[in-house]
Design a protein around this motif. Structure first.
Motif, PDB file in Angstrom:
ATOM      1  N   VAL A   1       0.858  -1.185   0.000  1.00  0.00           N
ATOM      2  CA  VAL A   1       0.000   0.000   0.000  1.00  0.00           C
ATOM      3  C   VAL A   1       0.898   1.240   0.000  1.00  0.00           C
ATOM      4  O   VAL A   1       1.873   1.306   0.755  1.00  0.00           O
ATOM      5  CB  VAL A   1      -0.930   0.033   1.234  1.00  0.00           C
ATOM      6  CG1 VAL A   1      -1.944   1.176   1.118  1.00  0.00           C
ATOM      7  CG2 VAL A   1      -1.668  -1.292   1.412  1.00  0.00           C
ATOM      8  N   THR A   2       0.553   2.212  -0.857  1.00  0.00           N
ATOM      9  CA  THR A   2       1.309   3.469  -0.890  1.00  0.00           C
ATOM     10  C   THR A   2       0.405   4.701  -0.799  1.00  0.00           C
ATOM     11  O   THR A   2       0.893   5.804  -0.590  1.00  0.00           O
ATOM     12  CB  THR A   2       2.135   3.588  -2.196  1.00  0.00           C
ATOM     13  OG1 THR A   2       1.262   3.406  -3.311  1.00  0.00           O
ATOM     14  CG2 THR A   2       3.252   2.546  -2.239  1.00  0.00           C
ATOM     15  N   ASN A   3      -0.896   4.518  -0.937  1.00  0.00           N
ATOM     16  CA  ASN A   3      -1.844   5.636  -0.876  1.00  0.00           C
ATOM     17  C   ASN A   3      -2.103   6.003   0.590  1.00  0.00           C
ATOM     18  O   ASN A   3      -2.620   5.181   1.352  1.00  0.00           O
ATOM     19  CB  ASN A   3      -3.156   5.228  -1.566  1.00  0.00           C
ATOM     20  CG  ASN A   3      -4.183   6.340  -1.576  1.00  0.00           C
ATOM     21  OD1 ASN A   3      -4.336   7.066  -0.609  1.00  0.00           O
ATOM     22  ND2 ASN A   3      -4.903   6.468  -2.676  1.00  0.00           N
ATOM     23  N   PRO A   4      -1.778   7.249   1.006  1.00  0.00           N
ATOM     24  CA  PRO A   4      -1.952   7.629   2.417  1.00  0.00           C
ATOM     25  C   PRO A   4      -3.376   7.442   2.944  1.00  0.00           C
ATOM     26  O   PRO A   4      -3.567   7.071   4.104  1.00  0.00           O
ATOM     27  CB  PRO A   4      -1.537   9.101   2.438  1.00  0.00           C
ATOM     28  CG  PRO A   4      -0.583   9.243   1.304  1.00  0.00           C
ATOM     29  CD  PRO A   4      -1.104   8.324   0.239  1.00  0.00           C
ATOM     30  N   LEU A   5      -4.379   7.682   2.097  1.00  0.00           N
ATOM     31  CA  LEU A   5      -5.768   7.505   2.544  1.00  0.00           C
ATOM     32  C   LEU A   5      -6.071   6.029   2.822  1.00  0.00           C
ATOM     33  O   LEU A   5      -6.760   5.697   3.793  1.00  0.00           O
ATOM     34  CB  LEU A   5      -6.749   8.054   1.504  1.00  0.00           C
ATOM     35  CG  LEU A   5      -6.725   9.574   1.301  1.00  0.00           C
ATOM     36  CD1 LEU A   5      -7.688   9.977   0.187  1.00  0.00           C
ATOM     37  CD2 LEU A   5      -7.078  10.304   2.607  1.00  0.00           C
ATOM     38  N   GLU A   6      -5.561   5.156   1.974  1.00  0.00           N
ATOM     39  CA  GLU A   6      -5.739   3.712   2.203  1.00  0.00           C
ATOM     40  C   GLU A   6      -4.978   3.263   3.442  1.00  0.00           C
ATOM     41  O   GLU A   6      -5.469   2.431   4.214  1.00  0.00           O
ATOM     42  CB  GLU A   6      -5.251   2.919   0.986  1.00  0.00           C
ATOM     43  CG  GLU A   6      -6.139   3.028  -0.236  1.00  0.00           C
ATOM     44  CD  GLU A   6      -5.569   2.245  -1.417  1.00  0.00           C
ATOM     45  OE1 GLU A   6      -4.907   1.215  -1.191  1.00  0.00           O
ATOM     46  OE2 GLU A   6      -5.775   2.682  -2.561  1.00  0.00           O
ATOM     47  N   ILE A   7      -3.778   3.803   3.620  1.00  0.00           N
ATOM     48  CA  ILE A   7      -2.977   3.445   4.799  1.00  0.00           C
ATOM     49  C   ILE A   7      -3.736   3.803   6.071  1.00  0.00           C
ATOM     50  O   ILE A   7      -3.815   3.008   7.014  1.00  0.00           O
ATOM     51  CB  ILE A   7      -1.602   4.154   4.757  1.00  0.00           C
ATOM     52  CG1 ILE A   7      -0.743   3.580   3.627  1.00  0.00           C
ATOM     53  CG2 ILE A   7      -0.874   4.001   6.099  1.00  0.00           C
ATOM     54  CD1 ILE A   7       0.551   4.335   3.366  1.00  0.00           C
ATOM     55  N   LYS A   8      -4.340   4.995   6.097  1.00  0.00           N
ATOM     56  CA  LYS A   8      -5.139   5.432   7.261  1.00  0.00           C
ATOM     57  C   LYS A   8      -6.261   4.436   7.564  1.00  0.00           C
ATOM     58  O   LYS A   8      -6.431   3.991   8.692  1.00  0.00           O
ATOM     59  CB  LYS A   8      -5.765   6.808   6.992  1.00  0.00           C
ATOM     60  CG  LYS A   8      -4.866   7.991   7.237  1.00  0.00           C
ATOM     61  CD  LYS A   8      -5.677   9.285   7.111  1.00  0.00           C
ATOM     62  CE  LYS A   8      -4.813  10.495   7.476  1.00  0.00           C
ATOM     63  NZ  LYS A   8      -5.593  11.741   7.529  1.00  0.00           N
ATOM     64  N   GLN A   9      -7.042   4.119   6.516  1.00  0.00           N
ATOM     65  CA  GLN A   9      -8.198   3.245   6.720  1.00  0.00           C
ATOM     66  C   GLN A   9      -7.771   1.852   7.186  1.00  0.00           C
ATOM     67  O   GLN A   9      -8.391   1.274   8.081  1.00  0.00           O
ATOM     68  CB  GLN A   9      -9.026   3.139   5.433  1.00  0.00           C
ATOM     69  CG  GLN A   9     -10.369   2.453   5.634  1.00  0.00           C
ATOM     70  CD  GLN A   9     -11.228   3.101   6.695  1.00  0.00           C
ATOM     71  OE1 GLN A   9     -11.482   4.309   6.648  1.00  0.00           O
ATOM     72  NE2 GLN A   9     -11.678   2.324   7.685  1.00  0.00           N
TER      73      GLN A   9
END
Length: 297
Positions: free
Chosen positions: A236-244
């Protein structure tokens, strides 16, 4: 081309004296420990260096302590350039500092909020976990699902540590029933663990809102390399996905076996565990015998 993976341990790797050598021999480590004491509002370094095992077992101490040891050890490595990172449960926060997603101070604050929220959730719902050895994952999942359907007790697969080692999580009654059934189904062992509650299960839901609010209010940067997150077991590299994914991890399973397999599939040949203990080195070797493993603590 061979790739370098840096991996970070979770709760359970703590020991009295952890991080003391770093503090005494490295000026940057000393500065970061002192900064952590200020952020947390108590001397966690004293507890880490001289505290009893009992003091270190308290969730609000254990989680920041393991995080600090791991991150400070990482920051003292000359020229560390991971191609990918991952962390086991709590260790995911350490991994996110290592790949630049989170600032040290922000991550420490989140870890402290997470630890206190989990402690409160444990007090609301008395619950526990158990280690299951030498039984196929799908068999364990089926038995847990059957118990939930029959009794209404919560019991789920929580930590997929390596083939033949799975930790389940749930209500006290649910875990008691599960241990009996799993042994009857052929498990070599089904052993209740000395933990404060049912981590990585729906029983952690009371902690989720508090952690989610804190994560949403924190800046997550673009990472310098992918993080293989527990709940999705993929890069995972997308910050929004990392948060979720970080929020979902509280009530979702730690898919460590699957994460390591994904890292190997994506080219990882060398795994370096950074932080206290050697638990993850052992798990990686059981998941993929050909991997080269090392430790930095």
């Amino acid at each position: 081309m061979s790739k370098q993976a840096f991996i970070f341990p979770g709760q359970g790797s703590q020991f009295s004296g952890m991080g003391k050598n770093l503090f005494e021999t490295n000026p940057l480590a000393k500065t970061l420990f002192e900064q952590a004491n200020d952020i947390l509002g108590f001397s966690i370094s004293n507890i880490m260096f001289t505290g009893t095992d009992e003091a270190l077992k308290q969730t609000n101490v254990t989680q920041p302590a393991v995080f600090l040891h791991s991150v400070i050890a990482y920051k003292t490595i000359d020229g560390a350039t991971p191609d990918m990172v991952a962390g086991h449960s709590l260790g995911e926060f350490s991994a996110l500092v290592a790949n630049g997603t989170l600032a040290f101070e922000d991550a420490l604050k989140l870890v402290s909020i997470r630890a206190n929220a989990m402690q409160k959730a444990c007090e609301i719902n008395p619950s526990t976990m158990a280690a299951v050895l030498a039984l196929a994952d799908d068999k364990v999942e089926d038995i847990c699902a059957a118990i939930q359907a029959e009794t209404g007790e919560i019991v789920v697969a929580a930590n997929y540590n390596c083939p033949g080692q799975l930790v389940i999580s749930g209500s006290l009654k649910g875990i008691e029933i599960a241990c009996e059934r799993l042994k009857a189904a052929g498990a070599k062992r089904a052993l209740v663990l000395p933990v404060g509650g049912a981590f990585h299960s729906p029983l952690m839901a009371p902690a989720k809102a508090e952690l989610a609010a804190a994560i949403e209010a924190t800046t997550f940067n673009m990472p310098t390399c992918p993080v293989y997150q527990n709940v999705v077991a993929e890069a995972v590299t997308n910050p929004l996905e990392i948060k979720q994914n970080l929020i979902d991890q509280l009530t979702g399973a730690v898919r460590w076996t699957q994460s390591v397999q994904a890292m190997v599939a994506d080219g990882a040949t060398n795994f370096t565990e950074v932080g206290p203990g050697k638990v993850l080195q052992g798990l990686v070797q059981k998941i993929h015998k050909e991997s080269v493993v090392a430790g930095v603590n």
